[in-house]
Design an enzyme around this catalytic site. Structure first.
Site, PDB file in Angstrom:
ATOM      1  N   ASN A 191     -14.174  -0.711 -45.741  1.00  0.00           N
ATOM      2  CA  ASN A 191     -14.903  -1.863 -45.179  1.00  0.00           C
ATOM      3  C   ASN A 191     -15.631  -1.552 -43.879  1.00  0.00           C
ATOM      4  O   ASN A 191     -15.795  -2.419 -43.023  1.00  0.00           O
ATOM      5  CB  ASN A 191     -13.956  -3.058 -44.947  1.00  0.00           C
ATOM      6  CG  ASN A 191     -13.252  -3.452 -46.222  1.00  0.00           C
ATOM      7  OD1 ASN A 191     -13.892  -3.473 -47.276  1.00  0.00           O
ATOM      8  ND2 ASN A 191     -11.965  -3.710 -46.157  1.00  0.00           N
ATOM      9  N   ARG A 192     -16.002  -0.296 -43.718  1.00  0.00           N
ATOM     10  CA  ARG A 192     -16.740   0.136 -42.511  1.00  0.00           C
ATOM     11  C   ARG A 192     -15.915   0.001 -41.228  1.00  0.00           C
ATOM     12  O   ARG A 192     -16.457   0.069 -40.135  1.00  0.00           O
ATOM     13  CB  ARG A 192     -18.068  -0.634 -42.353  1.00  0.00           C
ATOM     14  CG  ARG A 192     -19.041  -0.369 -43.501  1.00  0.00           C
ATOM     15  CD  ARG A 192     -19.548   1.062 -43.439  1.00  0.00           C
ATOM     16  NE  ARG A 192     -20.379   1.457 -44.559  1.00  0.00           N
ATOM     17  CZ  ARG A 192     -19.924   2.036 -45.685  1.00  0.00           C
ATOM     18  NH1 ARG A 192     -18.648   2.259 -45.865  1.00  0.00           N
ATOM     19  NH2 ARG A 192     -20.760   2.397 -46.620  1.00  0.00           N
TER      20      ARG A 192
END
Ligand SMILES: Cc1cc2nc3c(=O)[nH]c(=O)nc-3n(C[C@H](O)[C@H](O)[C@H](O)COP(=O)(O)O)c2cc1C
Length: 214
Positions: A191-192
């Site tokens: 999710n970065r």
């Protein structure tokens, strides 16, 4: 148009948490380097990008091989009269970076470069195969040359000249030791929300450790 907006990957291989890290970034670099070598399937784990500020005021980055790392810093070898050599001698503040994609890791090192002592450069030069030694003599790195034949002809001449003889290190070829002042470790996460841990050298030579937003 080459639209690459769908090139996207989820990073899930590892993590970098405060309770797993040593006080000294060289120890973490050492751990990561050998983990990548062992598990990472990277062709040249010691290939790094060396960025310098050039005499023309522009940054320039190119790949160079890391040849040694130890408590003092990172060593690579090059031609001191090359574009990077001149840049470093004019401004020794440089950046080294590694992208080990198979382990989803990046390391960015800011540091101050200095020439290695001549005996260190001599020692490493003498360990190289003869072809590489002659290559270093033949090539006026980063200068304009008329043709490929210019190099091959010079090489043939030098092969004759040095047949059965010791090949001396050219004075303008040697090592740079980069003493780190900041080392940033990046571990890709889902999710970065990647892990970024930065070590910054303090006046008392201890390291400050901080987490940065991804
Ligand atoms: C995988 C790889 C390894 C390289 N290793 C070195 C090296 O150890 N030393 C070096 O001077 N150039 C090395 N080069 C060449 C440099 O990228 C660069 O072309 C050269 O040093 C001249 O750069 P400059 O004109 O910016 O000084 C390597 C290139 C690649 C792609």
């Amino acid at each position: 148009m080459n639209d690459l907006s769908n090139y996207r990957k989820s990073y899930e291989k590892s993590e970098l948490l405060e309770n797993q890290i040593p006080e000294d970034p060289m120890n973490l670099f050492n751990r990561w380097f050998y983990e990548v070598e062992e598990f990472g399937g990277v062709g040249e784990v010691n290939a790094m990008t060396v960025s310098t500020i050039g005499l023309d005021g522009f940054p320039k980055a190119r790949v160079v091989l890391l040849k040694k790392f130890y408590e003092e810093g990172f060593v690579f070898y090059t031609n001191y009269d090359s574009e990077k050599g001149k840049a470093i001698l004019n401004n020794p503040n440089i950046c080294l970076s590694f992208f080990w994609h198979s382990m989803e890791r990046q390391v960015i090192i800011k540091g101050i470069a200095e020439k290695t002592p001549v005996n260190i450069s001599d020692h490493y030069f003498s360990s190289r195969p003869n072809g590489s030694k002659l290559g270093a003599i033949v090539s006026p790195q980063s200068q304009i040359i008329p043709s490929r034949e210019y190099l091959t002809q010079k090489l043939t001449e030098l092969e004759k000249q040095y047949e059965g003889k010791e090949i001396p290190r050219p004075e303008n070829w040697g090592g740079f030791l980069v003493r780190p002042v900041s080392v940033e470790f990046w571990q890709g996460r889902p999710n970065r929300l990647h892990d970024r841990i930065r070590y910054t050298l303090q006046n008392d030579y201890s390291w400050k450790i901080e987490r940065l937003a991804p």
